[in-house]
Design a protein around this motif. Structure first.
Motif, mmCIF file in Angstrom:
data_model
loop_
_atom_site.group_PDB
_atom_site.id
_atom_site.type_symbol
_atom_site.label_atom_id
_atom_site.label_comp_id
_atom_site.label_asym_id
_atom_site.label_seq_id
_atom_site.Cartn_x
_atom_site.Cartn_y
_atom_site.Cartn_z
ATOM 1 N N THR A 111 -39.364 -7.861 6.685
ATOM 2 C CA THR A 111 -39.719 -8.492 5.633
ATOM 3 C C THR A 111 -38.114 -8.446 4.680
ATOM 4 N N GLU A 112 -38.041 -9.203 3.805
ATOM 5 C CA GLU A 112 -36.700 -9.227 3.023
ATOM 6 C C GLU A 112 -36.598 -7.958 2.278
ATOM 7 N N ASP A 113 -37.696 -7.147 1.808
ATOM 8 C CA ASP A 113 -37.495 -5.899 1.463
ATOM 9 C C ASP A 113 -36.817 -4.771 2.398
ATOM 10 N N GLU A 114 -37.224 -5.021 3.692
ATOM 11 C CA GLU A 114 -36.763 -4.152 4.833
ATOM 12 C C GLU A 114 -35.217 -4.337 5.144
ATOM 13 N N VAL A 115 -34.927 -5.706 5.028
ATOM 14 C CA VAL A 115 -33.644 -5.954 5.287
ATOM 15 C C VAL A 115 -32.667 -5.768 4.112
ATOM 16 N N ARG A 116 -33.130 -5.661 2.909
ATOM 17 C CA ARG A 116 -32.389 -5.398 1.497
ATOM 18 C C ARG A 116 -32.324 -3.814 1.716
ATOM 19 N N ALA A 117 -33.122 -3.101 2.055
ATOM 20 C CA ALA A 117 -32.710 -1.575 2.187
ATOM 21 C C ALA A 117 -31.881 -1.079 3.224
ATOM 22 N N ALA A 118 -31.852 -1.808 4.383
ATOM 23 C CA ALA A 118 -30.894 -1.262 5.500
ATOM 24 C C ALA A 118 -29.414 -1.913 4.595
ATOM 25 N N PHE A 119 -29.091 -3.055 4.178
ATOM 26 C CA PHE A 119 -27.751 -3.359 3.698
ATOM 27 C C PHE A 119 -27.679 -2.562 2.320
ATOM 28 N N GLU A 120 -28.606 -2.250 1.637
ATOM 29 C CA GLU A 120 -28.019 -1.567 0.361
ATOM 30 C C GLU A 120 -27.502 -0.144 0.788
ATOM 31 N N ALA A 121 -27.666 0.316 1.791
ATOM 32 C CA ALA A 121 -26.904 1.506 2.358
ATOM 33 C C ALA A 121 -25.413 1.491 2.314
ATOM 34 N N PHE A 122 -24.998 0.280 2.274
ATOM 35 C CA PHE A 122 -23.379 -0.136 2.272
ATOM 36 C C PHE A 122 -22.827 -0.769 0.960
ATOM 37 N N GLY A 123 -23.777 -1.029 0.098
ATOM 38 C CA GLY A 123 -23.056 -1.897 -1.123
ATOM 39 C C GLY A 123 -24.246 -2.347 -1.762
ATOM 40 N N GLU A 124 -23.856 -2.991 -2.809
ATOM 41 C CA GLU A 124 -24.579 -3.648 -3.764
ATOM 42 C C GLU A 124 -25.206 -5.216 -3.125
ATOM 43 N N VAL A 125 -26.464 -5.269 -2.919
ATOM 44 C CA VAL A 125 -27.122 -6.334 -2.305
ATOM 45 C C VAL A 125 -27.408 -7.481 -3.479
ATOM 46 N N THR A 126 -27.055 -8.693 -3.529
ATOM 47 C CA THR A 126 -27.222 -9.737 -4.733
ATOM 48 C C THR A 126 -28.433 -10.521 -4.234
ATOM 49 N N SER A 127 -28.590 -10.828 -2.906
ATOM 50 C CA SER A 127 -29.977 -11.634 -2.602
ATOM 51 C C SER A 127 -30.013 -11.338 -0.997
ATOM 52 N N VAL A 128 -31.257 -11.630 -0.781
ATOM 53 C CA VAL A 128 -31.789 -11.447 0.553
ATOM 54 C C VAL A 128 -32.648 -12.847 0.786
ATOM 55 N N LYS A 129 -32.145 -13.821 1.938
ATOM 56 C CA LYS A 129 -32.944 -14.838 2.053
ATOM 57 C C LYS A 129 -33.602 -14.938 3.685
ATOM 58 N N LEU A 130 -34.615 -14.652 4.079
ATOM 59 C CA LEU A 130 -35.325 -14.874 5.457
ATOM 60 C C LEU A 130 -35.572 -16.298 5.617
ATOM 61 N N ILE A 131 -35.096 -17.141 6.614
ATOM 62 C CA ILE A 131 -35.458 -18.519 6.757
ATOM 63 C C ILE A 131 -36.780 -18.819 7.490
ATOM 64 N N GLU A 132 -37.629 -19.468 7.086
ATOM 65 C CA GLU A 132 -38.914 -20.068 7.527
ATOM 66 C C GLU A 132 -38.905 -21.413 7.981
ATOM 67 N N ASP A 133 -39.557 -21.633 9.098
ATOM 68 C CA ASP A 133 -39.764 -23.120 9.577
ATOM 69 C C ASP A 133 -40.490 -23.883 8.263
ATOM 70 N N ARG A 134 -39.978 -25.044 8.588
ATOM 71 C CA ARG A 134 -40.281 -25.844 7.538
ATOM 72 C C ARG A 134 -41.893 -26.344 7.543
ATOM 73 N N GLU A 135 -42.316 -26.700 8.775
ATOM 74 C CA GLU A 135 -43.592 -27.081 9.096
ATOM 75 C C GLU A 135 -44.582 -26.137 9.140
ATOM 76 N N THR A 136 -44.063 -24.906 9.864
ATOM 77 C CA THR A 136 -45.244 -24.072 9.959
ATOM 78 C C THR A 136 -45.208 -22.875 9.090
ATOM 79 N N GLY A 137 -44.309 -22.728 8.328
ATOM 80 C CA GLY A 137 -44.065 -21.615 7.488
ATOM 81 C C GLY A 137 -43.683 -20.324 8.002
ATOM 82 N N ARG A 138 -43.590 -20.161 9.478
ATOM 83 C CA ARG A 138 -43.487 -19.121 10.189
ATOM 84 C C ARG A 138 -41.788 -18.539 10.143
#
Length: 87
Positions: free
Chosen positions: A15-42
């Motif tokens: 999840t975006e929250d998991e990624v944010r938590a991992a990176f916040e250990a190193f500094g201020e995170v402005t944004s996190v965006k995980l990419i999804e397939d346009r057609e399937t949403g996966r």
């Protein structure tokens, strides 16, 4: 000044929250965006994290190649998207 990082080889259940938590250990995170397939949403298994410059360098050094969610992350500074012809 902030940097945009490419984060690849993510588990599809990450999840975006998991990624944010991992990176916040190193500094201020402005944004996190995980990419999804346009057609399937996966999830496509990669995304982008925007964070402060010093934190970004530390995050790359600490997280690139490290296990996260059962997979070894690929973390580097993202490159501008190349223009591709539309078919």
């Amino acid at each position: 000044m902030s940097k945009n990082l490419y984060v690849g080889n993510l588990s599809w259940s990450t999840t975006e929250d998991e990624v944010r938590a991992a990176f916040e250990a190193f500094g201020e995170v402005t944004s996190v965006k995980l990419i999804e397939d346009r057609e399937t949403g996966r999830p496509r298994g990669f995304g982008f994290v925007e964070m402060d410059d010093a934190g970004a360098r530390e995050a790359i050094a600490a997280l690139d190649g490290k296990e996260f969610g059962g997979r070894n992350l690929k973390v580097n500074e993202s490159k501008p998207r190349e223009e591709r012809p539309r078919w």
